[in-house]
Design a protein around this motif. Sequence first.
Motif, short mmCIF file in Angstrom:
data_model
loop_
_atom_site.label_atom_id
_atom_site.label_comp_id
_atom_site.label_asym_id
_atom_site.label_seq_id
_atom_site.Cartn_x
_atom_site.Cartn_y
_atom_site.Cartn_z
N VAL A 111 -32.72 17.63 -27.10
CA VAL A 111 -33.60 17.57 -26.23
C VAL A 111 -34.12 18.13 -24.99
CG1 VAL A 111 -32.10 14.76 -26.92
CG2 VAL A 111 -31.74 16.49 -25.03
N PRO A 112 -35.18 17.90 -24.70
CA PRO A 112 -36.02 18.65 -23.65
C PRO A 112 -34.89 18.34 -22.62
CG PRO A 112 -37.89 17.49 -24.43
CD PRO A 112 -36.46 16.97 -25.11
N ALA A 113 -34.71 19.21 -21.26
CA ALA A 113 -34.54 18.61 -20.06
C ALA A 113 -35.15 18.30 -18.73
CB ALA A 113 -32.81 20.26 -19.45
N LEU A 114 -35.03 17.67 -17.98
CA LEU A 114 -35.84 17.69 -17.38
C LEU A 114 -35.26 18.28 -15.87
CD1 LEU A 114 -36.17 13.55 -17.30
CD2 LEU A 114 -37.60 15.71 -18.34
N ALA A 115 -34.74 19.46 -16.39
CA ALA A 115 -34.22 20.50 -14.85
C ALA A 115 -33.72 21.52 -15.32
CB ALA A 115 -33.45 19.81 -13.89
N ARG A 116 -33.76 23.27 -15.33
CA ARG A 116 -33.08 24.12 -15.30
C ARG A 116 -31.85 24.10 -15.91
NH1 ARG A 116 -36.53 28.60 -15.21
NH2 ARG A 116 -38.71 28.11 -13.96
N GLU A 117 -31.08 23.55 -15.10
CA GLU A 117 -29.61 22.86 -14.97
C GLU A 117 -29.35 21.59 -15.62
OE1 GLU A 117 -28.72 25.41 -11.98
OE2 GLU A 117 -29.61 26.89 -12.40
N GLY A 118 -29.77 20.87 -16.51
CA GLY A 118 -29.96 20.03 -16.25
C GLY A 118 -28.88 18.91 -17.33
N TRP A 136 -20.56 15.38 -28.48
CA TRP A 136 -19.18 13.61 -28.76
C TRP A 136 -18.24 14.68 -29.47
CZ3 TRP A 136 -19.74 8.93 -28.04
CH2 TRP A 136 -21.29 8.08 -27.97
N SER A 137 -17.62 13.85 -29.05
CA SER A 137 -15.53 14.50 -29.47
C SER A 137 -15.20 13.39 -30.22
CB SER A 137 -14.60 14.59 -28.43
OG SER A 137 -15.37 13.66 -27.75
N MET A 138 -14.83 14.54 -31.34
CA MET A 138 -14.25 13.05 -32.49
C MET A 138 -12.96 12.81 -32.05
SD MET A 138 -15.10 14.39 -36.58
CE MET A 138 -14.28 13.39 -36.91
N ALA A 139 -12.35 11.44 -32.03
CA ALA A 139 -11.43 10.56 -31.75
C ALA A 139 -10.29 11.14 -32.30
CB ALA A 139 -11.37 9.20 -32.71
N ALA A 140 -9.22 11.27 -32.01
CA ALA A 140 -8.20 12.39 -32.39
C ALA A 140 -7.25 11.84 -33.23
CB ALA A 140 -6.87 12.54 -30.91
N GLY A 141 -7.60 10.89 -34.09
CA GLY A 141 -7.07 9.86 -34.98
C GLY A 141 -7.81 10.78 -36.02
N VAL A 182 -29.47 6.70 -27.91
CA VAL A 182 -28.94 5.17 -28.90
C VAL A 182 -28.06 6.18 -29.89
CG1 VAL A 182 -29.63 3.24 -30.46
CG2 VAL A 182 -31.28 4.57 -28.84
N LYS A 183 -26.82 6.30 -29.39
CA LYS A 183 -25.68 6.49 -30.11
C LYS A 183 -25.96 5.85 -31.73
CE LYS A 183 -20.45 6.57 -30.57
NZ LYS A 183 -19.50 5.73 -30.62
N PRO A 184 -26.32 4.52 -32.50
CA PRO A 184 -25.95 4.74 -33.90
C PRO A 184 -27.33 5.93 -34.16
CG PRO A 184 -26.67 2.76 -33.05
CD PRO A 184 -26.13 3.85 -31.35
N LEU A 185 -28.22 5.96 -33.72
CA LEU A 185 -28.86 7.04 -34.23
C LEU A 185 -28.46 8.68 -34.31
CD1 LEU A 185 -32.45 6.33 -32.36
CD2 LEU A 185 -31.72 5.30 -35.64
N TYR A 186 -27.54 8.61 -33.47
CA TYR A 186 -27.22 10.32 -33.17
C TYR A 186 -25.63 10.35 -34.58
CZ TYR A 186 -25.09 14.21 -31.21
OH TYR A 186 -24.80 15.62 -30.95
N ARG A 231 -37.69 12.09 -32.03
CA ARG A 231 -36.02 11.45 -32.69
C ARG A 231 -35.02 12.28 -31.98
NH1 ARG A 231 -36.94 14.45 -37.19
NH2 ARG A 231 -35.72 16.53 -36.43
N GLU A 232 -34.55 13.29 -31.24
CA GLU A 232 -33.29 13.92 -30.96
C GLU A 232 -33.14 13.02 -29.60
OE1 GLU A 232 -31.74 17.19 -31.60
OE2 GLU A 232 -32.43 16.22 -33.10
N ILE A 233 -34.50 12.96 -28.85
CA ILE A 233 -34.43 11.58 -27.59
C ILE A 233 -33.93 10.22 -28.23
CG2 ILE A 233 -35.44 10.30 -25.73
CD1 ILE A 233 -38.04 12.93 -26.01
N SER A 234 -34.25 10.25 -29.43
CA SER A 234 -33.62 8.87 -29.26
C SER A 234 -32.58 9.13 -29.67
CB SER A 234 -34.61 8.13 -30.78
OG SER A 234 -35.95 8.06 -29.87
N ALA A 235 -32.31 9.76 -30.45
CA ALA A 235 -30.75 9.80 -30.97
C ALA A 235 -29.36 9.84 -29.21
CB ALA A 235 -29.83 10.97 -31.71
N SER A 236 -30.49 10.54 -28.60
CA SER A 236 -29.81 10.52 -27.16
C SER A 236 -29.21 9.15 -26.28
CB SER A 236 -30.61 11.63 -26.68
OG SER A 236 -30.14 11.66 -25.45
#
Length: 401
Positions: free
Chosen positions: A271-278, A227-232, A318-322, A311-316
């Motif tokens: 998080v586990p990727a569902l493709a090698r270049e996923g 995630w990028s942080m807001a500029a301000g 659902v933004k509030p968990l991340y 835990r990692e998939i959920s945070a991916s």
Amino acid sequence: MAERIGIIGGGIVGIAIARALAAGGGTDVTVLEKEHRVAAHQTGHNSGVVHAGLYYQPGSLKARLCARGRSMTREFCQDRNLPYRELGKLVVAVTNDELPRLDDIERRSRENRVPGLRRLTAGQLREIEPHVAGVAAVHSPHTAVVDYAAITEALADDVRRAGGKILLGQEVTAVAPGAGTVTVSTTAGTHDFDRLIVCAGLQSDVVARMVGATPSPKILPFRGEYWSMAAGRQDLVKGMIYPVPDPRFPFLGVHFTRGVYDDVHVGPNAVPALAREGYGWGRISLRDTLESLRWPGAPVLARQHWRMGAREISASLVKPLYFQQARRFIPELRPADLAAKTAAGVRAQAWDKDGSLLDDFAVDQVGAVTLLRNAPSPAATSAMAIAEHVLEHHLGMPQVP
């Protein structure tokens, strides 16, 4: 007649090896890259950190090559006028429960001779990062950030100037080792080499099977989302803020990094990727996913790490968990401060048939073919040192001065 050496893979490691070979003379070097640019995958999708060696087992290849690679990367950037910013890194223990693990990081760091390392109290760490909550930290002032894609392009320019070839759009479809010759077939033609070096990253086990190497270790792709942080709000982070890693996992956890161009990003997760270049949830390869599920080590890995995975998939998803993971370190952080998801990266994590995840760099030799089987972080930091190692220990060539 010059020895013909082929390299599969145009990431920073493959290009660094090509540069070392071309600089030494006496070889005809050709890099085969399936994409239409170098640094298209792991090299161009990471956080840009030049690691100082805090985490690695003392005496391991990672520890030794990271230390050498860091100094080589710094010197290369200085010589080529490429950005290299020593912003420093804090590894922060948020609670007293994390102090024993922080002690271990400090011990490893000192054994690995991390330059300028200091142990900090809660008050001292806030002198460096005023907005961070924690009970203690270790500070690595010489941990830096760079643009690895720009470094790879500069290395590639050196290869071309020395007479080496970098052929783009050449996806490898077959490798046939023979008597004195290794034939590589690509979507654009066929090439014969005296020796071959495979630096295929996310595809390294696929190419290893073509060569006839053992199927283990296999590559398990893990996506890391940022995630990028807001500029301000970017003034909340001065340099790099990392958690104390859990030694059971090869991932560091969500952290904050001010980049070489002054952007601040949060992440990555794993998080586990569902493709090698996923690079997103929408990119799915049934073949890649089924291969992972059928791997003998899959049930063991699932039993050991299902909680972390959930835990990692959920945070991916659902933004509030991340956000909650990130806010542990900066209590002032607000949900809106995580402005947008940026380009993700996919890590090529090698795992064995028993379900264990490989930690150290791993290089195999099959006849005239050298295979880099595991080259995760800090491979970008270590790339030029990995090149020296491969030349000396696998090709029988002296180290490049």
